[in-house]
Design a protein around this motif. Structure first.
Motif, PDB file in Angstrom:
ATOM      1  N   UNK A 115       4.743  39.768  -4.624  1.00  0.00           N
ATOM      2  CA  UNK A 115       4.877  40.732  -3.565  1.00  0.00           C
ATOM      3  C   UNK A 115       4.176  42.329  -4.237  1.00  0.00           C
ATOM      4  N   UNK A 116       3.271  41.998  -4.952  1.00  0.00           N
ATOM      5  CA  UNK A 116       2.562  43.246  -5.649  1.00  0.00           C
ATOM      6  C   UNK A 116       1.444  43.763  -4.663  1.00  0.00           C
ATOM      7  N   UNK A 117       1.404  45.045  -4.422  1.00  0.00           N
ATOM      8  CA  UNK A 117       0.333  45.575  -3.613  1.00  0.00           C
ATOM      9  C   UNK A 117      -0.143  46.849  -4.378  1.00  0.00           C
ATOM     10  N   UNK A 118      -1.613  47.073  -4.239  1.00  0.00           N
ATOM     11  CA  UNK A 118      -2.494  46.049  -4.182  1.00  0.00           C
ATOM     12  C   UNK A 118      -2.480  44.857  -5.041  1.00  0.00           C
ATOM     13  N   UNK A 119      -3.112  43.870  -4.571  1.00  0.00           N
ATOM     14  CA  UNK A 119      -3.106  42.621  -5.265  1.00  0.00           C
ATOM     15  C   UNK A 119      -3.860  42.946  -6.595  1.00  0.00           C
TER      16      UNK A 119
END
Lengths: 556, 364
Positions: free
Chosen positions: A248-252
């Motif tokens: 669920x990291x953002x930005x990827x």
């Protein structure tokens, strides 16, 4: 620099347009990656830039493509040669002359540059691409990575402002791919060249791209954006992006470095968990493997010879005066999957050839499925060992899928319908009347696999099975091969694809200059080598996770 | 400053002239000792000056071909007899009786030493000629020779170069596909195996040609310069008129009546055609990268070949007996001193030509 205005391309005899509504612009000096599953028309878009579509391929192009202000409708490919350099999938079919230096000069000769200018540019390009030591070499003697660099150099000498590349790294080992990508990076940064490239192996290129043009499905309009934006919605993505989506990291994250910096909490969560489904050697057959060269231990090892699906002892193979393999020991047990890895030309294909009797050993012994391959008649051998060659098309002769399957049943003396049933089981939806040449890469590979499996060989060999496959076709192949291994087939695959090896192989065998330099469980060998480690392993090191699938399972 | 010609390479035309010179000398004599001397000369120069490029390995292939020609020549003499009268019968083969209409043809029968020796001398002449061509092939890159063609013939030159690079690909394809037959459980040897891969090999070659054509097109092959209409028409008129002139001139030379107008017409036709070619070259925009230069060493190499040819031809006129030793009666051939010395002139390129690059410097 490159401008597509509402472009659609329809080939003659096709039901609908291959690409539709393509509308984007590539500014000067950017490296743009064209991504998407197989068969969405990536090569068509690339061809349209150089004018090959439609001038050379035929078909109808509606809309407008302009390159450096020139409309491709009114300019033929040869009239765009000074602004667009195109390198196709197979560099060998790109070469017109036979030595490196002449090849670099060929394009300039066609453009009519003066000899003094040509001489200067050849020398510059030789230095830029690190080809100076190879200048007098015949092209036929170069390795894959060197050929790719010569192909790029041969279009660079004309000083094009746009470079178009179709799958430049697919056929290369990880190190050679790095070499080619470093050159592209340098062209973009130092010379301001605009680069448009298509590539299936996103894990290799996505971090170099300034922007991505994604063709999500056949006939669907393209999605344009920064790599992180596009990867969030893309149906094709590299393992590091998959890991980022999982966590669920953002930005990827796009690079291993990005991901590592954010992975500390994930590593903590995973710390105590067991690695699920890690491909471990099958418990049924213990495989005592004496260290290479240790004669004493070999003699004392229990004589478990019949337990092996393949057994290679002290194998050496010479090609002319050049040793291709020297003193190779390898055993493969039933149900085990072994990945052969190493540089282009390290001897992987030769070893597979020896296992299937195409290559005669100079010294040492080879047994595959209980037979000596090069002394066994082909009719008998197909029931003991099967090889899917690098180019699956080589195995296919008939003009329909049905005829191919009937021939395979006859060759293997299997009950009629065996091959067709296998094929339908492996990949439904391949029509009987289709011509093997018209199938997609993945379908063709599956057909070749079905043909080989018709004789039910206990030992199955695959040479570079993922070349030209997109992520979808690749994961189908992984599922297939896992099922075969579970049925007790021993599988040996030669591959450059570290992610494939991480997903499939129980053991990895590294070859260098014809020798085995490492042989052990995938977790140990792959993780220890910087160029052969899969992305997830690099992100989560020192923990021993290899694939996003393992992480997903552990977190679930 | 730009240096012309690839580093340390001799003009390929010089090697061909040298080899043709040796070959011409070989056709002037049947003396086995002289022929052997010519063979030794060419072999020495090839070993001393050939490079490590793939085409340099063709010498061995030509030697094998020459041996095959010699063997065929001897076989026919043994099987079909020979018009050479001889008294030394080596062996008498059973003679196959042939019907009346085949009179004059003999199958089997006596094999005489004289007939065999005559066939050997004759075959050796042809073999030497072949080996000389092989030497030129091994020493000069065939595609570099084609680069020296005039501009208007450039397209034809490219076609030949592409064909030359295609042959090895085709051989590799045949090998790969025959190997693949084995993987299908079918025999990979024999004629059937070869026939069955024919279609896939042709398909592969076709696909590769299309890919190459696309690559060449996108690299600017066939770009033409704008040429004024007047020049274009003059070119066409000169070329066509020249060809007509050559035809008419040749006809005139060959018929009894046209002796007077034949030669001038042929000359004018040739001149017009050459002019047409030269003007046609203006349409081509292409330039040449490091064109080979005809330098002093090229003169020496070509000159040594010409000297061998000239001197041996002269000797053949002045002393035909020494250069064509008789076989009836049987006698050992004698080495004529002066023609032999002339043959040795062919060794000059072994010193005059630049040595090949040291393989140790080339990375493998």
């Amino acid at each position: 620099m490159i401008r597509f205005e509402n472009v659609s391309v329809t080939y003659d005899g096709a039901d609908g347009p291959t690409v539709r509504g393509v509308d984007f612009e590539v500014p000067e000096g950017e490296l743009v990656l064209l991504a998407g599953p197989s068969g969405v028309g990536k090569s068509t878009v690339l061809g349209a830039v150089g004018g090959l579509v439609p001038h050379f391929t035929g078909g109808t192009l509606s809309g407008r493509v302009t390159v450096a202000g020139r409309d491709t409708r009114t300019h033929k490919p040869r009239e765009l040669a000074d602004v667009v350099g195109t390198v196709g999938q197979d560099p060998l079919s790109h070469f017109v002359t036979d030595t490196v230096e002449d090849e670099l000069a060929y394009g300039m000769e066609s453009l009519g540059l003066s000899p003094a200018v040509m001489r200067r540019r050849v020398e510059e390009t030789l230095d830029l691409l690190g080809l100076a030591p190879l200048r007098d070499r015949p092209i036929a003697t170069l390795s894959g990575g060197q050929r790719q660099r010569v192909a790029i150099g041969s279009v660079l000498t004309a000083h094009p402002s746009v470079l178009v590349l179709d799958e430049p790294t697919s056929a290369l080992d990880p190190a050679a791919a790095e070499e080619v990508l470093a050159v592209l990076q340098r062209l973009v940064h130092d010379l301001g060249t605009t680069v448009l490239l298509a590539e299936h192996r996103l894990e290799r290129v996505v971090q170099y791209a300034d922007r991505i043009v994604l063709l999500p499905a056949p006939g669907a309009p393209p999605v344009l954006g920064t790599p992180a934006e596009v990867m969030a919605v893309s149906p094709v993505f590299p393992p590091v992006v998959e890991l980022g989506r999982l966590a669920g990291w953002s930005p990827l994250p796009l690079t291993v470095r990005d991901a590592r910096r954010r992975a500390a909490p994930l590593r903590e969560r995973l710390a105590g968990l067991p690695v699920p489904g890690a491909p471990a050697p099958p418990a049924a057959v213990p495989a005592p493997r004496p260290a290479p060269g240790s004669r004493w231990r070999r003699r004392s090892a229990p004589a478990a010879a019949p337990a092996y699906a393949a057994e290679v002892r002290g194998l050496a193979v010479r090609r002319g005066r050049v040793p291709a393999l020297r003193h190779v020991d390898l055993t493969v047990s039933p149900g085990e999957t072994v990945a052969l890895m190493g540089r282009n030309g390290a001897g992987k294909s030769t070893l597979l050839g020896a296992l299937v009797g195409l290559v005669e050993p100079s010294t040492g012994s080879v047994r595959a499925g209980g037979a000596v391959p090069h002394r066994t008649p082909p009719r008998e051998l197909v029931r003991r060992v099967g090889l899917v060659p690098q180019e699956p098309r080589d195995l296919l002769y008939a003009d329909t899928v049905a005829a191919e399957c009937r021939a395979a049943d006859r060759d293997a003396e299997a009950a009629s319908g065996t091959c067709r049933a296998l094929l339908s089981g492996l990949l439904p939806g391949i029509g009987d009347t289709a011509h093997p040449r018209d199938l997609s890469e993945g379908q063709r590979l599956t057909l070749a696999l079905a043909v080989v499996l018709t004789a039910r060989p206990p030992l199955l060999l695959l040479d570079e099975p993922t070349r030209g496959l997109d992520y979808g076709a690749k994961s189908r192949l992984v599922g297939l091969l896992r099922a075969l291994a579970a049925e007790g087939h021993a599988i040996v695959l030669a591959t450059h694809d570290v992610e494939l090896a991480a997903e499939l192989a129980h053991r990895v065998v590294l070859l260098a200059e014809g020798e085995v330099i490492a042989d052990g469980p995938t977790t140990e060998v792959a993780v220890a080598s910087p160029s052969f480690a899969p992305q997830v392993a690099k992100v989560l090191a020192p923990q021993r996770w290899l694939t996003p699938a393992q992480v997903r399972e552990a977190l679930a | 400053m730009a240096r012309e010609g690839a580093a340390g390479q001799l003009h390929p035309g010089a090697w061909w002239l040298w080899a043709i010179g040796l070959g011409t000398a070989a056709t002037r004599t049947t003396n086995p000792l002289l022929l052997a001397l010519l063979l030794a000369v060419s072999a020495y120069v090839v070993t001393a000056r050939r490079t490590h490029a793939p085409w340099a390995r063709s010498y061995g292939a030509f030697v094998k071909l020459a041996l095959a020609v010699l063997a065929v020549r001897l076989f026919f003499t043994v099987a079909l007899g020979s018009p050479i009268p001889g008294t030394h019968v080596l062996v008498t083969l059973p003679e196959v009786p042939l019907p009346d209409w085949a009179r004059g043809i003999r199958l089997g029968g006596r094999v005489t030493a004289e007939a065999l020796l005559f066939a050997l001398y004759d075959g050796l002449k042809l073999a030497t000629l072949l080996i000389c061509v092989g030497a030129a092939n091994a020493l000069a890159n065939p595609s570099r020779l084609l680069k020296s063609l005039p501009g208007a013939l450039y397209e034809a030159g490219v076609a030949v170069v592409v064909a030359l690079t295609f042959a090895p690909h085709l051989v590799a394809d045949v090998r790969r596909l025959r190997a693949a037959r084995r993987l299908r459980g079918r025999p990979d040897r024999g004629v059937r195996g070869l026939l069955h891969v024919g279609l896939p090999v042709l398909e592969g070659a076709l696909e590769r040609s299309v890919a190459l054509a696309a690559a060449m097109d996108s690299r600017g092959y066939g770009r033409t310069a704008e040429v004024p209409v007047a020049v274009r028409r003059t070119t066409a008129a000169l070329t066509l008129g020249g060809l007509l002139g050559v035809c008419a001139g040749t006809y005139g030379l060959l018929t009894a009546a046209g002796g007077t107008y034949g030669l001038p017409l042929l000359g004018a036709g040739l001149a017009a055609a050459l002019g047409g070619l030269r003007l046609g070259g203006r349409r081509a925009v292409r330039t040449r990268y490091r064109a080979d230069r005809w330098d002093g060493r090229a003169w020496l190499v070509a000159g040594s070949g010409a000297a061998v040819a000239g001197l041996v031809a002269l000797a053949a006129v002045r002393d035909p007996a020494a250069l064509h030793p008789g076989v009836v009666p049987l006698a050992p051939p004698v080495l004529p001193l002066w023609p032999a010395a002339a043959c040795l002139l062919g060794l000059l390129p072994a010193v005059a030509a630049p040595p090949p690059p040291d393989p140790a410097e080339e990375p493998s």
